[in-house]
Motif scaffolding. Structure first.
Motif, mmCIF file in Angstrom:
data_model
loop_
_atom_site.group_PDB
_atom_site.id
_atom_site.type_symbol
_atom_site.label_atom_id
_atom_site.label_comp_id
_atom_site.label_asym_id
_atom_site.label_seq_id
_atom_site.Cartn_x
_atom_site.Cartn_y
_atom_site.Cartn_z
ATOM 1 N N ARG A 84 0.813 -1.221 0.000
ATOM 2 C CA ARG A 84 0.000 0.000 0.000
ATOM 3 C C ARG A 84 0.844 1.267 0.000
ATOM 4 N N SER A 85 2.144 1.116 0.223
ATOM 5 C CA SER A 85 3.006 2.291 0.313
ATOM 6 C C SER A 85 3.109 3.006 -1.031
ATOM 7 N N ASP A 86 2.971 4.343 -1.001
ATOM 8 C CA ASP A 86 3.125 5.117 -2.237
ATOM 9 C C ASP A 86 4.588 5.315 -2.601
ATOM 10 N N GLN A 87 5.482 4.702 -1.803
ATOM 11 C CA GLN A 87 6.914 4.748 -2.096
ATOM 12 C C GLN A 87 7.394 3.501 -2.841
ATOM 13 N N VAL A 88 6.455 2.619 -3.199
ATOM 14 C CA VAL A 88 6.807 1.359 -3.873
ATOM 15 C C VAL A 88 6.093 1.285 -5.214
ATOM 16 N N ASP A 89 6.875 1.077 -6.291
ATOM 17 C CA ASP A 89 6.317 0.910 -7.640
ATOM 18 C C ASP A 89 6.329 -0.548 -8.084
ATOM 19 N N LEU A 90 7.368 -1.296 -7.674
ATOM 20 C CA LEU A 90 7.539 -2.696 -8.065
ATOM 21 C C LEU A 90 7.689 -3.543 -6.815
ATOM 22 N N VAL A 91 6.778 -4.504 -6.638
ATOM 23 C CA VAL A 91 6.838 -5.415 -5.494
ATOM 24 C C VAL A 91 7.572 -6.681 -5.923
ATOM 25 N N VAL A 92 8.636 -7.030 -5.210
ATOM 26 C CA VAL A 92 9.412 -8.236 -5.484
ATOM 27 C C VAL A 92 9.056 -9.285 -4.436
ATOM 28 N N VAL A 93 8.592 -10.439 -4.892
ATOM 29 C CA VAL A 93 8.131 -11.504 -4.010
ATOM 30 C C VAL A 93 9.238 -12.553 -3.892
ATOM 31 N N SER A 94 9.902 -12.576 -2.742
ATOM 32 C CA SER A 94 11.017 -13.501 -2.521
ATOM 33 C C SER A 94 10.810 -14.229 -1.197
ATOM 34 N N VAL A 95 9.680 -14.924 -1.113
ATOM 35 C CA VAL A 95 9.341 -15.731 0.061
ATOM 36 C C VAL A 95 9.163 -17.177 -0.380
ATOM 37 N N ARG A 96 8.892 -18.052 0.565
ATOM 38 C CA ARG A 96 8.711 -19.462 0.230
ATOM 39 C C ARG A 96 7.497 -19.639 -0.688
ATOM 40 N N VAL A 97 7.575 -20.639 -1.538
ATOM 41 C CA VAL A 97 6.554 -20.852 -2.566
ATOM 42 C C VAL A 97 5.128 -20.900 -2.007
ATOM 43 N N PRO A 98 4.871 -21.573 -0.880
ATOM 44 C CA PRO A 98 3.480 -21.614 -0.398
ATOM 45 C C PRO A 98 2.901 -20.245 -0.066
ATOM 46 N N LEU A 99 3.762 -19.225 0.093
ATOM 47 C CA LEU A 99 3.300 -17.881 0.427
ATOM 48 C C LEU A 99 3.160 -16.982 -0.801
ATOM 49 N N HIS A 100 3.577 -17.446 -1.966
ATOM 50 C CA HIS A 100 3.545 -16.608 -3.162
ATOM 51 C C HIS A 100 2.146 -16.074 -3.453
ATOM 52 N N ARG A 101 1.159 -16.958 -3.411
ATOM 53 C CA ARG A 101 -0.193 -16.565 -3.803
ATOM 54 C C ARG A 101 -0.686 -15.385 -2.983
ATOM 55 N N GLU A 102 -0.574 -15.478 -1.671
ATOM 56 C CA GLU A 102 -1.067 -14.429 -0.784
ATOM 57 C C GLU A 102 -0.397 -13.088 -1.066
ATOM 58 N N VAL A 103 0.929 -13.112 -1.216
ATOM 59 C CA VAL A 103 1.677 -11.871 -1.417
ATOM 60 C C VAL A 103 1.385 -11.277 -2.796
ATOM 61 N N VAL A 104 1.374 -12.122 -3.827
ATOM 62 C CA VAL A 104 1.107 -11.632 -5.181
ATOM 63 C C VAL A 104 -0.279 -11.025 -5.276
ATOM 64 N N LEU A 105 -1.278 -11.681 -4.708
ATOM 65 C CA LEU A 105 -2.642 -11.144 -4.764
ATOM 66 C C LEU A 105 -2.735 -9.808 -4.040
ATOM 67 N N ALA A 106 -2.018 -9.662 -2.937
ATOM 68 C CA ALA A 106 -2.027 -8.384 -2.217
ATOM 69 C C ALA A 106 -1.418 -7.280 -3.075
ATOM 70 N N ALA A 107 -0.318 -7.579 -3.751
ATOM 71 C CA ALA A 107 0.325 -6.582 -4.603
ATOM 72 C C ALA A 107 -0.556 -6.212 -5.787
ATOM 73 N N LEU A 108 -1.169 -7.216 -6.413
ATOM 74 C CA LEU A 108 -2.061 -6.950 -7.538
ATOM 75 C C LEU A 108 -3.263 -6.122 -7.084
ATOM 76 N N GLY A 109 -3.779 -6.434 -5.892
ATOM 77 C CA GLY A 109 -4.910 -5.691 -5.360
ATOM 78 C C GLY A 109 -4.577 -4.235 -5.112
ATOM 79 N N ALA A 110 -3.308 -3.944 -4.853
ATOM 80 C CA ALA A 110 -2.867 -2.567 -4.648
ATOM 81 C C ALA A 110 -2.477 -1.890 -5.964
ATOM 82 N N GLY A 111 -2.620 -2.634 -7.072
ATOM 83 C CA GLY A 111 -2.313 -2.059 -8.378
ATOM 84 C C GLY A 111 -0.837 -1.914 -8.671
ATOM 85 N N LYS A 112 -0.004 -2.731 -8.015
ATOM 86 C CA LYS A 112 1.451 -2.623 -8.188
ATOM 87 C C LYS A 112 1.977 -3.645 -9.194
ATOM 88 N N ALA A 113 2.996 -3.251 -9.933
ATOM 89 C CA ALA A 113 3.718 -4.201 -10.766
ATOM 90 C C ALA A 113 4.400 -5.217 -9.853
#
Length: 389
Positions: A84-113
């Motif tokens: 949600r931070s307006d200081q972030v344009d690109l979210v990099v997801v570097s967590v364990r595979v089972p957590l990818h879905r949750e993090v990616v969906l959150a970033a997409l929901g915030a409209g971030k690349a």
């Protein structure tokens, strides 16, 4: 290098309005080290056009420790705060595979690349879900299949395209997965359970087969055998035993779009003999790529070849043109040079895509295509049948 499966959305997106530099937030950068600190951090520190602005971790304390360790201005104790931070344009997801879905969906929901490490999701269904969500969000996406950024792999693709071996008749690959052997590190215990989606098939095999298909074309059919020959393994240091359900032997044969026959065998751990050998045989010549492990995305590679009247193989040095990111030259000499260079080269492609509307780096649509191949391999192994891809 254009991704062979870049989505139509990305290809037609045109130039994207992004700040300069692109402000990056990494989910999963830990003060204890790990993949992000060995690869993303040194690459971003040297690349013009990026600024690492934020990180998030599993708690405020761990985020604060990582922020202090790496000098990152914003340290968040949750993924939601980062995306949600307006200081972030690109979210990099570097967590364990089972957590990818949750993090990616959150970033997409915030409209971030989003740049997600590979594999995109825990299985094909999750990858398809995330790609569909990205299309609905209308944002740019990228997946960390860095083998296709490796200079040696790009060199092989160019040699094949230029006719060095003539018509490709077959390709054979034998490799060691490095992990999934008789002993596991405590931090890698989750890799043992195939249900977590972080297996020898999805990680080293997935990265390597992506590089193979970039150079030689996609599979049209596969026949596979998967086996777990060590169902019980030991933890380093303690010696305690643990069950392993992930396959530690992978044997795949199939046919490529060109008609060439392809075979690949991955073995767990490391071998006293050959840890990476990739041979391409054609009507006019042969290419052989050797390396120190089956992780093509981070291996130190040597390319040799022979053609025509040659009686043997000679080294074919990678031309300077494939080391085309000058800022990354100072990575030479680092223990993690091959790792960080390939990640950095992909970041350079992503920057061009974000600012110029191109589609060079592999995106979520490409990730789905690759996971469909892995799914076909799994179905073939389960049924004992040849499966069309």
């Amino acid at each position: 290098m254009k991704s062979t499966a870049a989505s139509a959305t990305a290809a037609s997106a045109g130039a994207t309005s992004v700040p300069s530099p692109v402000r990056v937030g990494i989910v999963g950068l830990s003060a204890r080290g790990g993949w992000a600190s060995r690869s993303h951090l040194p690459a971003l520190a040297r690349l013009k056009g990026y600024e690492l602005r934020a990180l998030s971790a599993s708690s405020e304390a761990s985020a604060r420790a990582a922020g202090e360790e790496y000098g990152v201005p914003l340290a968040f104790g949750s993924t939601d705060e980062l995306v949600r931070s307006d200081q972030v344009d690109l979210v990099v997801v570097s967590v364990r595979v089972p957590l990818h879905r949750e993090v990616v969906l959150a970033a997409l929901g915030a409209g971030k690349a989003v740049l997600s490490e590979w594999p995109l999701g825990n299985g094909l269904a999750e990858a398809e879900e995330l790609a569909a969500a990205a299309d609905r969000a209308g944002v740019r996406t990228f997946v960390g299949l860095q083998a296709r950024s490796a200079p040696a792999v790009r060199h092989v693709r160019e040699l094949v395209a230029d006719g060095y071996v003539g018509e490709v008749l077959s390709t054979t690959l034998v490799a060691s997965g490095r992990g999934w052997g008789p002993v596991f590190e405590p931090s890698g215990a989750y890799l043992l359970d195939e249900r977590n989606g972080a297996t020898m098939l999805t990680i080293p095999f997935g990265h390597t087969v992506d590089g193979l298909t970039m150079a030689l074309g996609e599979f049209t059919e596969v026949s596979a055998t998967l086996a777990t020959r060590r169902p019980v393994v030991r933890e380093a240091g303690t010696g305690r035993t643990a069950p392993m359900t992930a396959a530690d032997q992978i044997a795949v044969s199939g046919r490529l779009e060109s008609g060439a026959v392809a075979t690949a065998h991955f073995r767990s751990g490391l071998s006293r003999g050959t840890d990476f050998h990739w041979e391409i045989n054609g009507t006019e010549g042969d290419l052989v790529v050797t390396g120190d492990s089956g992780h093509l995305q981070q291996a130190a590679l040597t390319v040799r070849g022979g053609r025509g009247a040659d009686r043997g193989l000679t080294e074919l040095p990678v031309p300077a043109l494939h080391f085309d990111v000058p800022e990354l030259a100072e990575l030479r000499g680092l223990p993690s040079y091959d790792v960080a260079y390939n990640v950095g080269a992909q970041y350079a492609q992503i920057l061009a895509d974000l600012t110029g509307g191109t589609a060079h780096a592999p995106d979520f649509a490409h990730a789905v295509r690759r996971q469909r191949l892995l799914d076909a391999i799994g179905r073939s192994a389960a049924t004992g049948r040849r499966v069309a891809v």
